[in-house]
Design an enzyme around this catalytic site. Structure first.
Site, PDB file in Angstrom:
ATOM      1  N   HIS A  48       0.845  -1.203   0.000  1.00 60.00           N
ATOM      2  CA  HIS A  48       0.000   0.000   0.000  1.00 60.00           C
ATOM      3  C   HIS A  48       0.875   1.246   0.000  1.00 60.00           C
ATOM      4  CE1 HIS A  48       0.459   0.764   4.383  1.00 60.00           C
ATOM      5  NE2 HIS A  48       0.310  -0.528   4.554  1.00 60.00           N
ATOM      6  N   ASP A  67      -0.108   4.377   1.108  1.00 56.30           N
ATOM      7  CA  ASP A  67      -0.366   5.357   2.166  1.00 56.30           C
ATOM      8  C   ASP A  67       0.408   5.042   3.438  1.00 56.30           C
ATOM      9  OD1 ASP A  67      -2.093   3.069   2.217  1.00 56.30           O
ATOM     10  OD2 ASP A  67      -3.401   4.062   3.670  1.00 56.30           O
ATOM     11  N   ASP A  78       6.282   0.354   7.291  1.00 52.43           N
ATOM     12  CA  ASP A  78       4.870   0.143   6.902  1.00 52.43           C
ATOM     13  C   ASP A  78       4.495   1.128   5.806  1.00 52.43           C
ATOM     14  OD1 ASP A  78       2.224  -0.544   6.820  1.00 52.43           O
ATOM     15  OD2 ASP A  78       1.710   0.295   8.765  1.00 52.43           O
ATOM     16  N   GLU A  85      -4.919   1.626   2.482  1.00 48.72           N
ATOM     17  CA  GLU A  85      -4.975   0.416   3.330  1.00 48.72           C
ATOM     18  C   GLU A  85      -5.217   0.811   4.779  1.00 48.72           C
ATOM     19  OE1 GLU A  85      -3.544  -2.666   6.110  1.00 48.72           O
ATOM     20  OE2 GLU A  85      -2.766  -0.642   5.874  1.00 48.72           O
ATOM     21  N   GLU A  86      -4.606   1.923   5.178  1.00 48.91           N
ATOM     22  CA  GLU A  86      -4.698   2.349   6.586  1.00 48.91           C
ATOM     23  C   GLU A  86      -6.114   2.808   6.951  1.00 48.91           C
ATOM     24  OE1 GLU A  86      -2.445   1.599   8.528  1.00 48.91           O
ATOM     25  OE2 GLU A  86      -0.521   1.586   7.475  1.00 48.91           O
ATOM     26  N   HIS A 130       3.674   2.514  12.659  1.00 43.92           N
ATOM     27  CA  HIS A 130       2.786   3.564  13.194  1.00 43.92           C
ATOM     28  C   HIS A 130       3.416   4.308  14.376  1.00 43.92           C
ATOM     29  CE1 HIS A 130      -1.119   1.602  11.424  1.00 43.92           C
ATOM     30  NE2 HIS A 130      -0.074   1.402  10.648  1.00 43.92           N
TER      31      HIS A 130
HETATM   32 ZN   LIG Z   1       0.721  -1.441   6.384  1.00 45.67          ZN
END
Ligand SMILES: [Zn+2]
Length: 400
Positions: A76, A78, A109, A143-144, A369
């Site tokens: 992803h 984002d 991520d 995705e987030e 995150h």
């Molecule tokens: Zn991710």
């Protein structure tokens, strides 16, 4: 200045594109990927759904036997927001420290993985290899935010159908130890609202069959179950979390005033259902808790994600055999587990495509995150080598 590996420079360039919520620069990402595809000599594709904020892009390396099922390498675009005051460096500068740690939002991520797929293919192509199966490197937005503008419409589209995907790889997670995490399933998110009605009256009496008495049974039943599940975790709580179902009472509402017995109580529970359970078992459990507590109880689902079976890690799954042999040849120790959270891989499994979550990041603290998210450049470069091996083994997979 010592010269930097160009694979690292391209990774850092990708990290500097601010694809951060709430206003991710997807146009910048798409332009970057299109340029990579041109440089490497791969086909670039884009599909826009209706509304146009929904899209997917992919880069294709055509196989010598294009009728065979293809391999999808997904990531992803984002990244989640940052609190800049908690970072030691600008989170979109891709600062590289003297020890080789690269700091930026998305290093773990999961922009690392997206660019590693492309760098691995760049190297394989440069060595003159040709894949037997077609490889699609896919990039999706949001995705987030649950994938509703990316993977969700993508897997339902005719464009996706035409990719003829047989197997997918998506994100895993960093592992502080020497082993590598491998996700073969995820838990399903359920949220339920239980409305309990009962006899009311003045609070100085022992009124029978009240909403409070029935609510107590429901709350007790869920908390007894909660203790049982917690008890199964043992010492490896973080690793085993996906193997159990969590249940938490998140809201409770009701009552009229302090001296009146509440005629109605509404209780909300959040459940994360492990795929070790079937959907029917989970539904029956909830139904039984409500029935056993008495009459005038209704249960409504606020959210009910499907309980999707695990992608098997057995010899019957030829994709697993290929993946595992690649890891073995690289001396990689895999730590298979059920992802306690959610990723876009669930949408592939839901349409029947076997998929693993794997990010080649070992000996790396888990900072997805989190503040000061980083990956070391040597871990990143080793990851490209690992993907070279994995991609080659996957395209040799037997069968249709
Ligand atoms: Zn991710």
């Amino acid at each position: 200045m010592d010269s930097e590996d160009p694979s690292v420079s391209r990774f850092r360039e990708f990290l500097r594109i601010k694809s951060v919520h709430p206003n991710p620069d997807y146009a910048g990402c798409i332009a970057f990927i299109q340029r990579q595809a041109q440089e490497i000599g791969l086909e670039f594709h884009q599909v826009n759904f209706d509304p146009p904020a929904e899209f997917a892009v992919w880069v294709t390396w055509r196989g010598t036997e294009p009728s065979l099922k293809s391999i999808m390498l997904n990531s992803h675009l984002d990244v989640v927001p940052v609190d800049e005051s908690k970072w030691d460096f600008d989170p979109f500068s891709a600062h590289k420290a003297s020890d080789g740690n690269i700091y930026a939002r998305g290093t773990q991520d999961m922009k690392s993985v997206g660019i590693q797929y492309l760098e691995a293919i760049r190297k394989l192509m440069a060595s003159g290899l040709k894949p037997r199966r077609t490889i699609h490197v896919t990039f999706v937005p949001d995705e987030e935010l649950g994938g509703t503008k990316g993977m969700v419409p993508f897997v339902k589209s005719p464009e996706f159908q035409r990719l003829n995907v047989g197997f997918g790889l998506d994100e895993g997670g960093a592992c502080p130890a020497n082993s590598f995490l491998l996700f073969n399933a995820e838990r399903a998110l359920w949220q339920i609202r239980i409305t309990v009605k009962g006899n009311t009256g003045h609070a100085l009496h022992f009124i029978e069959n009240t909403a409070a008495e029935k609510s107590r049974k429901i709350i007790n039943a869920f908390h007894t179950f909660r203790e049982e599940e917690k008890g199964k975790l043992g010492d490896l709580a973080a690793i085993n979390l996906g193997n159990v179902t969590t249940v938490n009472m998140t809201m409770i509402q009701g009552g009229v005033q302090p001296n009146v017995i509440a005629p109605e109580i509404v209780i909300t529970f959040d459940l994360r259902i492990t795929p070790k359970w079937s959907q029917i078992e989970a539904e029956d459990f909830i139904k039984k808790v409500c029935t056993d507590a008495g009459d005038e109880i209704s249960c409504e689902y606020i959210l009910k994600g499907p309980v999707i079976p695990e992608t098997p890690m057995t010899p019957e799954n030829k994709w697993w055999t290929s993946f595992k042999s690649a890891c073995d040849s690289e001396g990689i120790e895999l730590l298979p587990l059920i992802c306690p959270g959610a990723t876009d891989a669930r949408f592939l499994r839901e349409v029947g495509i076997p998929a693993f979550g794997f990010s080649p990041m070992n000996n790396t603290p888990i900072l997805l995150h989190d503040n000061n998210e980083f990956v070391n450049e040597n871990v990143y470069l080793k990851g490209i080598k690992i993907y070279e091996k994995i991609i080659q083994r996957l395209w040799m997979t037997e069968g249709e």
